[in-house]
Scaffold this active site. Structure first.
Site, PDB file in Angstrom:
ATOM      1  N   LYS A 181      40.220  20.485  41.173  1.00 17.85           N
ATOM      2  CA  LYS A 181      40.170  20.174  39.735  1.00 17.85           C
ATOM      3  C   LYS A 181      39.135  19.082  39.500  1.00 17.85           C
ATOM      4  CE  LYS A 181      42.264  17.343  36.969  1.00 17.85           C
ATOM      5  NZ  LYS A 181      41.189  17.099  35.970  1.00 17.85           N
ATOM      6  N   GLY A 234      40.388   8.393  42.284  1.00 22.72           N
ATOM      7  CA  GLY A 234      40.534   7.938  40.902  1.00 22.72           C
ATOM      8  C   GLY A 234      41.173   6.571  40.856  1.00 22.72           C
ATOM      9  N   SER A 235      41.833   6.289  39.769  1.00 20.33           N
ATOM     10  CA  SER A 235      42.421   4.972  39.571  1.00 20.33           C
ATOM     11  C   SER A 235      43.687   4.791  40.392  1.00 20.33           C
ATOM     12  CB  SER A 235      42.748   4.752  38.090  1.00 20.33           C
ATOM     13  OG  SER A 235      43.841   5.573  37.700  1.00 20.33           O
ATOM     14  N   THR A 236      44.018   3.536  40.684  1.00 20.67           N
ATOM     15  CA  THR A 236      45.247   3.227  41.409  1.00 20.67           C
ATOM     16  C   THR A 236      46.468   3.652  40.604  1.00 20.67           C
ATOM     17  OG1 THR A 236      44.198   1.393  42.556  1.00 20.67           O
ATOM     18  CG2 THR A 236      46.597   1.362  42.432  1.00 20.67           C
ATOM     19  N   GLU A 237      46.394   3.468  39.296  1.00 19.55           N
ATOM     20  CA  GLU A 237      47.516   3.837  38.429  1.00 19.55           C
ATOM     21  C   GLU A 237      47.841   5.326  38.558  1.00 19.55           C
ATOM     22  OE1 GLU A 237      48.685   3.778  33.647  1.00 19.55           O
ATOM     23  OE2 GLU A 237      46.641   3.347  34.297  1.00 19.55           O
ATOM     24  N   VAL A 238      46.822   6.157  38.477  1.00 21.80           N
ATOM     25  CA  VAL A 238      47.048   7.603  38.596  1.00 21.80           C
ATOM     26  C   VAL A 238      47.378   7.966  40.039  1.00 21.80           C
ATOM     27  CG1 VAL A 238      46.034   9.887  38.285  1.00 21.80           C
ATOM     28  CG2 VAL A 238      45.591   8.088  36.612  1.00 21.80           C
ATOM     29  N   GLY A 239      46.813   7.240  40.994  1.00 20.65           N
ATOM     30  CA  GLY A 239      47.112   7.486  42.397  1.00 20.65           C
ATOM     31  C   GLY A 239      48.593   7.371  42.701  1.00 20.65           C
ATOM     32  N   GLU A 257      41.883   7.883  47.454  1.00 24.64           N
ATOM     33  CA  GLU A 257      40.785   6.917  47.410  1.00 24.64           C
ATOM     34  C   GLU A 257      40.780   6.356  46.000  1.00 24.64           C
ATOM     35  OE1 GLU A 257      37.734   5.267  46.281  1.00 24.64           O
ATOM     36  OE2 GLU A 257      36.545   7.069  46.635  1.00 24.64           O
ATOM     37  N   GLU A 387      39.717  -4.348  37.621  1.00 22.88           N
ATOM     38  CA  GLU A 387      38.570  -3.460  37.793  1.00 22.88           C
ATOM     39  C   GLU A 387      38.009  -3.089  36.420  1.00 22.88           C
ATOM     40  OE1 GLU A 387      37.471   0.376  40.549  1.00 22.88           O
ATOM     41  OE2 GLU A 387      39.383   0.441  39.475  1.00 22.88           O
TER      42      GLU A 387
END
Length: 489
Positions: A181, A234-239, A257, A387
């Protein structure tokens, strides 16, 4: 340039076919240079992910063409794909620039870089080896490495073609199948590469590309019970959401990552001119839209004032404009990120930092921001801790080695770090003590197909590139055979 690249592929790529979304929905992809709609792309969601995963699962069946193919043949297909990408490097670069706004020269360099990743892993395809084991007892024990299975891969918008190469290359070399995706902001080059995957001769279902949004297509992919592995950048939040989803059904293998707030430390013995140039590139590469950007620039007190002056001078001269022209920086990716970066710049000013360069948007249409440098930044300021993902450099002063190592490590992130010094003991001591997945000495962000990349702490799990990249896509199977010392004849 006089003409923009033609967009050829806007549908979903499933089982080597171009198809509309089941819902028939589409979404616009926006040109960040002037905020116009480039084209409308098929919007995949759960129903389309189900179809793509089913195709990938069928392609992974033990009797399928892909699974029974010689490993060396997989490598040859990957080499052919690399050649096809290289043959269309300029077109892909222009398409990338149109979709994400990066200078076309940089985009073209990234296309060529991506072929090196494909070729590196193509060479690995028939060299994924197990071991024989001197196990106790009258047995012969050995291990084999097998592909992990169907892999869901979610890539970001900041480096679309390189990130696609990072994801698909080790997975293909290992013999996995893929549902990828792309980011909703930048789907066009992933679809163009998908066409080349088919042209190269990969069997149906081996690689599927489904554009769509994170909460719909992305969530369906991470939750799908027939997906064996998720790789996300992507972002840590979405990770965190991805990791939770991966555990919800079948304990998928996960590679993450994620974000960063990387320190670059400059000691008194450095050449100020060279150090300032290196630090500038570390902070402003890709318009600051880089997860490992060295945006916390720590400078030792003996050269601090001189360094700040030089950093401001370099940033002020940085050219910003139409990415199809000969410029160093194009627009930010979209309105959301554009506004977010401007809010951080305001926070820096209000928080007491000294803005010595930039500090505002460019007065033109599009998402352009002036390269911004803050001096006299302290560790507790918002711009030093969060960030930003934009063209903003924070310069902080330090006195001693012990002090700066502790300050560099005082973050939840740990993706990258850099040090500039002529003293090898200082350099290696810093590299040993800083908590980051990559440490660069007298350079920054020198990442190649051979060098593993990934983060400590909230910057992620696992590694991409290098030998470690293959290991994320294989399972180790131990086989033990009874083998009496005296054969019964």
């Amino acid at each position: 340039m006089s003409t923009l690249p033609k967009v050829q592929f806007c549908q979903l790529f499933i089982n080597n076919d171009w198809v509309d979304a089941v819902s028939k929905k589409t979404f616009p992809t926006i040109n960040p240079q002037d905020e116009t709609v480039i084209t409308n792309v098929a919007e995949g969601d759960k129903a389309d992910i189900d179809l793509a995963v089913a195709a990938a699962k069928k392609a992974f069946h033990r009797r399928s063409e892909w699974r029974t193919m010689d490993a060396s043949q997989r490598g040859l297909l990957m080499l052919k794909l690399a050649d096809l990408i290289e043959s269309q490097a300029r077109y892909l670069a222009e398409l990338e620039t149109l979709d994400c706004g990066k200078p076309v020269k940089e985009a073209e360099e990234e296309v060529y870089y991506s072929t090196t990743v494909l070729r590196y892993y193509a060479g690995k395809a028939d060299k994924i080896c197990g071991n024989t084991i001197p196990a106790d007892g009258e047995v012969l024990s050995f291990t084999v490495k097998e592909p992990v299975g169907v892999c869901g891969q979610i890539i970001p918008w900041n480096y679309p073609i390189p990130m696609m190469s990072w994801k698909i290359s080790p997975a293909l070399a290992a013999g996995c199948t893929i549902v990828l995706k792309p980011a909703e902001q930048t789907p066009l080059t992933a679809l163009a590469v998908a066409a080349l995957i088919k042209e190269a001769g990969f069997p149906p279902g081996v690689v599927n590309v489904v554009p769509g949004y994170g909460p719909t297509a992305g969530a369906a992919l991470t939750h799908h019970p027939d997906v064996d592995k998720i790789a996300f950048t992507g972002s840590t939040e979405v990770g965190r959401l991805v990791m939770a989803a991966a555990a919800a059904n079948n304990l998928k293998r996960v590679t993450l990552e994620l974000g960063g707030k990387s320190p670059l430390v400059v000691f008194n013995d450095a050449d100020v001119e060279k150090a300032a140039q290196t630090a500038h590139a570390a902070a402003f590469a890709n318009g600051g839209q880089c997860c490992c950007a060295g945006t916390r620039t720590y400078v030792q007190s003996g050269i601090y004032d001189q360094f700040v002056e030089k950093a401001a001078e370099i940033a002020t001269k940085r050219s910003v404009g139409n990415p199809f022209d000969d410029v160093q920086q194009g627009p930010q990716i979209d309105k959301e990120m554009y506004c977010r970066v401007l809010e951080y710049i305001t926070a820096g000013k209000e928080g007491g930092a000294k803005c010595v360069a930039g500090g505002d948007k460019v007065d033109s249409k599009g998402y352009y921001i002036k390269p911004t440098v803050f001096a006299d930044v302290t560790d507790n300021m918002k711009i030093a801790r969060e960030e930003i993902f934009g063209p903003v450099q924070s310069i902080l002063k330090f006195d001693t080695f012990e002090e700066v190592v502790d300050r560099a490590n005082d973050t939840n992130y740990g993706l990258g770090a850099g040090v500039i010094t002529n003293d090898i003991t200082t350099a290696l001591s810093f590299a040993k003590q800083v908590r980051a997945g990559s440490v660069w000495v007298n350079t920054y962000d020198h990442t190649t197909s051979q060098t593993p990349f990934g983060g400590f702490k909230d910057s992620g799990l696992g590694r991409e590139l290098g030998e470690d990249g293959i290991n994320q896509y294989v399972e180790t199977k131990t086989i033990t055979v009874s083998l009496p010392k005296q054969p019964q004849i």
